[in-house]
Design a protein around this motif. Structure first.
Motif: not given
Ligand SMILES: [Fe+2]
Length: 125
Positions: A27, A59, A62
């Motif tokens: 990520e 991202e 995440h």
């Molecule tokens: Fe991701």
């Protein structure tokens, strides 16, 4: 006797730590890819900057979730985060230099790889 409840449990814990580590690093790499592409796209293809920024925000979210899940599982970030940082940034720059199509090809490759990787992880015993 294994105090963690048997070797099976220990293997599972190790697997979870590895999954967290690699997912967090991945990520982070994606953040760097999209960040470099945003830098380039601001000059070359400003119309796609909002989409890239939205992808980068996803991202970041995440990455944060994987990072927050680490302490309770005794997991730590990858030791070579600088590699992920530099590699992601260079990949983002090069693909942006290749043109807007290359940006989307890169994004598709990143996302499809991540999804396949996550599905593989979910199917682990
Ligand atoms: Fe991701």
């Amino acid at each position: 006797m294994n105090p963690s409840g048997g070797s099976g449990m220990r293997d599972r814990d190790v697997t979870i730590r590895r999954i967290l580590k690699v997912n967090h690093a991945g990520e982070f790499g994606a953040i760097r890819i999209y960040g470099a592409q945003i830098l380039m796209a601001r000059r070359l293809f400003p119309d796609i900057v909002p989409a890239l920024e939205e992808m980068r925000e996803d991202e970041i979210s995440h990455c944060r979730l994987f990072r927050e899940a680490m302490p309770a599982r005794s997991a730590r970030p990858c030791r070579v985060m600088a590699f992920w940082s530099l590699g992601g940034f260079v990949l983002g720059m090069l693909t942006a230099l290749g043109g807007r199509d290359m940006i989307w090809i890169c994004a598709e490759a990143v996302e499809s790889t991540v999804h396949r990787h996550l599905e593989d992880q979910l199917s682990l015993p």
